[in-house]
Design a protein around this motif. Structure first.
Motif, PDB file in Angstrom:
ATOM      1  N   ARG A 228       0.948  -1.177   0.099  1.00  0.00           N
ATOM      2  CA  ARG A 228       0.117  -0.107  -0.005  1.00  0.00           C
ATOM      3  C   ARG A 228       0.941   1.408   0.026  1.00  0.00           C
ATOM      4  O   ARG A 228       1.889   1.241   0.825  1.00  0.00           O
ATOM      5  N   ASP A 234       1.482  -5.951   4.938  1.00  0.00           N
ATOM      6  CA  ASP A 234       1.467  -7.312   5.707  1.00  0.00           C
ATOM      7  C   ASP A 234       2.037  -8.385   4.933  1.00  0.00           C
ATOM      8  O   ASP A 234       1.954  -8.338   3.614  1.00  0.00           O
ATOM      9  N   ALA A 244     -11.269 -10.380   6.083  1.00  0.00           N
ATOM     10  CA  ALA A 244     -11.361  -8.965   6.599  1.00  0.00           C
ATOM     11  C   ALA A 244      -9.996  -8.328   6.657  1.00  0.00           C
ATOM     12  O   ALA A 244      -9.537  -7.035   6.571  1.00  0.00           O
ATOM     13  N   ARG A 245      -9.050  -9.133   7.467  1.00  0.00           N
ATOM     14  CA  ARG A 245      -7.720  -8.953   7.509  1.00  0.00           C
ATOM     15  C   ARG A 245      -6.966  -8.178   6.235  1.00  0.00           C
ATOM     16  O   ARG A 245      -6.353  -7.291   6.323  1.00  0.00           O
ATOM     17  N   VAL A 247      -8.513  -7.279   3.388  1.00  0.00           N
ATOM     18  CA  VAL A 247      -9.306  -6.155   2.921  1.00  0.00           C
ATOM     19  C   VAL A 247      -8.495  -4.943   3.652  1.00  0.00           C
ATOM     20  O   VAL A 247      -8.315  -3.886   3.049  1.00  0.00           O
ATOM     21  N   GLU A 248      -8.478  -4.940   5.010  1.00  0.00           N
ATOM     22  CA  GLU A 248      -7.998  -3.908   5.857  1.00  0.00           C
ATOM     23  C   GLU A 248      -6.513  -3.241   5.413  1.00  0.00           C
ATOM     24  O   GLU A 248      -6.271  -2.244   5.314  1.00  0.00           O
ATOM     25  N   ALA A 249      -5.599  -4.432   5.125  1.00  0.00           N
ATOM     26  CA  ALA A 249      -4.543  -4.347   4.784  1.00  0.00           C
ATOM     27  C   ALA A 249      -4.289  -3.536   3.571  1.00  0.00           C
ATOM     28  O   ALA A 249      -3.670  -2.907   3.160  1.00  0.00           O
ATOM     29  N   GLY A 252      -6.571   0.038   4.076  1.00  0.00           N
ATOM     30  CA  GLY A 252      -6.156   0.851   5.252  1.00  0.00           C
ATOM     31  C   GLY A 252      -7.291   0.923   6.130  1.00  0.00           C
ATOM     32  O   GLY A 252      -7.059   1.591   7.138  1.00  0.00           O
ATOM     33  N   ARG A 253      -8.566   0.282   5.866  1.00  0.00           N
ATOM     34  CA  ARG A 253      -9.620   0.423   6.942  1.00  0.00           C
ATOM     35  C   ARG A 253     -10.332  -1.007   6.683  1.00  0.00           C
ATOM     36  O   ARG A 253     -10.206  -1.618   5.825  1.00  0.00           O
ATOM     37  N   SER A 254     -11.182  -1.180   7.531  1.00  0.00           N
ATOM     38  CA  SER A 254     -12.248  -2.269   7.394  1.00  0.00           C
ATOM     39  C   SER A 254     -13.200  -2.083   6.524  1.00  0.00           C
ATOM     40  O   SER A 254     -13.837  -0.685   6.576  1.00  0.00           O
ATOM     41  N   LEU A 255     -13.791  -2.760   5.710  1.00  0.00           N
ATOM     42  CA  LEU A 255     -14.998  -2.494   4.784  1.00  0.00           C
ATOM     43  C   LEU A 255     -16.199  -3.699   5.117  1.00  0.00           C
ATOM     44  O   LEU A 255     -15.618  -4.646   5.207  1.00  0.00           O
ATOM     45  N   THR A 256     -17.064  -3.085   5.249  1.00  0.00           N
ATOM     46  CA  THR A 256     -18.209  -3.906   5.478  1.00  0.00           C
ATOM     47  C   THR A 256     -19.119  -4.262   4.205  1.00  0.00           C
ATOM     48  O   THR A 256     -19.228  -3.364   3.370  1.00  0.00           O
TER      49      THR A 256
END
Length: 515
Positions: A228, A234, A244-245, A247-249, A252-256
């Motif tokens: 990123r 990561d 989820a981990r 996607v967040e990596a 830069g944030r969690s997405l629902t």
């Protein structure tokens, strides 16, 4: 993955800047023998820069590289990758469509060896043995342009693996870099490609698999690394890591996973009515679309759903069918692309590079092509006005580029797709047809594309989206038609449009949901 202690590839502190901007910043990466290693990240995250350093296209500012424990001097000379154990398969595959599979397989080999004579029968026999070893049912004399997309991809991978094995001066299996090989392949073809990758890893080949598709990476890789903004965020074992981990990596944030649409808009009468549509697969198809509605078309590969946008746009010839838009009746058997454009239809094909954009032309030339086809300013071209209009489209559609004069080929896949949307949605069409609109697009750019489609709906346009990505329809479709053998098997509405609901419709007994 084999249990070697020395990495097949070890990158340490790799750094590259362009004009003071870090495209890659002190990146570390290790790939073990017999490991499939995923490389993930948004467009502009540094993936392409890293691959171009490995291929010798870029000279790094800092960093070191080792192959099987041996230091590799940087920059790598262009064309020397196979000698030191590196081979690449890029998204365009690098094949000559007019040549045979055999000619593509041996292209360049005899020139490097200084041989003036080719024993074609011996080379064909070697090719057959190679194809058989890789479970590839392919005639060496087949013209590549006549092959299916998956056969072409398999040929490119076999060629790369063969060359890195036979040309490697250190006699090791080497490292294979697969740069986005799957975006334009249906799921069954992807499975075949994955089977080939698993066979290759058993020989000790290390594989870097570059992809935007998180599910593919989780399925096929042993480990993965996320980039990123040019930095390694990561690295993880994919078997024990949650989606989820990952996607967040990446973002830069969690997405629902949320639905972006509510109930289908109320309408006294449909904006679009299709009756009696028949093509190569679909037959007797009838459906309506309301103004402001997103209708999803999906099903298993070969069910015919992906044929519908091309038939409605006149890109493929329909055997029969009628399209009613606002009282205007169109004979789909006689529909041509110019007719559909005149009727207020915008068509976004799946293969943006071959069918959607002229990659050698500038962003301005691409964006203004529909205006020229429509006859705007046919006698006088105001270049300043055209560039200003393109710059405005780039801003509105979040197309990240240096300038309107930049060639479309220089954009990332996500920015090319947003340019393609801008090119057609600027016409304020009444009907938007899409086939796999987010294929090969990172998760951040997908949301921007969804937002543009929702804006078109808010203006009253009807949208028909054909896709194999069930999660996509769960987010954006008011309604979904599930196809089987060229006919609608099930209709899902509102809250029924979920991944599990679509899967149940695809694999369950044939039935039609009541309205």
């Amino acid at each position: 993955m084999t249990t070697g202690t020395v990495p097949r590839l070890a990158i340490r502190g790799l750094t590259k800047s362009f004009g003071g901007v870090h495209a890659l910043s002190r990146a570390d990466l290790a790939v073990m023998p017999g490991e499939i290693h995923g490389l993930l990240g948004k467009n502009g995250s540094g993936k392409s820069t890293l691959i171009k350093i490995l291929s010798g296209f870029h000279k790094p500012d800092e960093g070191s590289l080792e192959l099987d424990g041996r230091p590799v001097p940087l920059p790598i000379p262009l064309g020397r990758g196979e000698k030191i154990g590196l081979s690449f398969v890029h998204q365009n595959l690098g094949l000559l469509p007019e040549a045979t599979a055999l000619e593509n397989l041996i292209a360049g080999e005899h020139g490097r060896a200084g041989q003036w004579f080719i024993n074609w029968s011996a080379e064909a026999a070697r090719a057959r043995r190679l194809f058989e070893r890789h479970h590839l049912d392919l005639d060496p004399w087949a013209t590549v342009g006549d092959l299916s997309p998956v056969k072409r991809a398999q040929l490119a991978i076999v060629r790369a693996a063969d060359r890195v094995g036979s040309h490697n001066e250190h006699a090791t299996p080497g490292l294979l870099v697969l740069d986005e090989p799957t975006p334009f392949l249906p799921i069954e073809d992807v499975r075949q490609l994955f089977a080939m990758m698993r066979r290759l890893k058993q020989t000790g080949v290390g594989i870097i698999f570059v992809s935007h598709d998180i599910d593919e990476v989780m399925e096929i890789t042993d480990r993965a690394t996320v980039l990123r903004d040019g930095e390694v965020i990561d690295s993880f074992d994919t078997a024990t890591t949650s989606r989820a981990r990952i996607v967040e990596a990446i973002v830069g944030r969690s997405l629902t996973q949320e639905r972006l649409v509510d109930a289908a808009p109320a309408a006294t009468k449909p904006a679009v009515s299709v009756t009696g549509l028949a093509g190569r697969v679909v037959s007797g198809l009838e459906f309506d679309v309301a103004p402001g509605e997103i209708l999803g078309l999906t099903g298993l590969i070969g069910s015919g759903y992906d044929e519908v946008p091309y038939l409605l746009a006149g890109a493929h010839a329909a055997r029969s069918g009628r399209l009613d838009m606002g009282g205007a009746i169109h004979d789909l058997a006689a529909m041509k692309p110019a007719d559909s454009m005149a009727a207020g239809i915008a068509f976004i094909p799946a293969d943006r590079q071959k069918l959607g954009l002229a990659l050698d032309l500038s962003l301005t030339e691409n964006a203004m092509l529909p205006m020229a086809a429509r006859g705007d300013n046919r006698f006088l071209l105001d270049h300043r006005e055209r560039q200003a209009r393109t710059a405005d489209l780039m801003r509105r559609f979040v197309v990240k580029a240096q300038a309107p004069r930049q060639a479309a080929s220089e954009l990332s896949g996500g920015n090319q797709q947003k340019l393609l949307l801008a090119k057609w949605l600027q016409l304020d069409p009444n009907l938007v047809l899409l086939d796999e609109p987010t294929q090969g697009i990172d998760i951040g750019a997908r949301r921007e594309i969804y937002d543009r489609l929702l804006e078109a709906c808010a203006r009253g346009a009807s949208v028909i989206c054909a896709t194999s990505e069930f999660e996509q329809l769960e987010m954006i479709a008011h309604r979904a038609l599930v196809f089987e053998r060229g006919r609608v098997k099930a209709e899902l509405r509102g809250g029924e449009v979920t991944k599990s609901g679509i899967e149940a419709a695809c694999y369950g007994e044939t039935r039609i949901h009541a309205a």
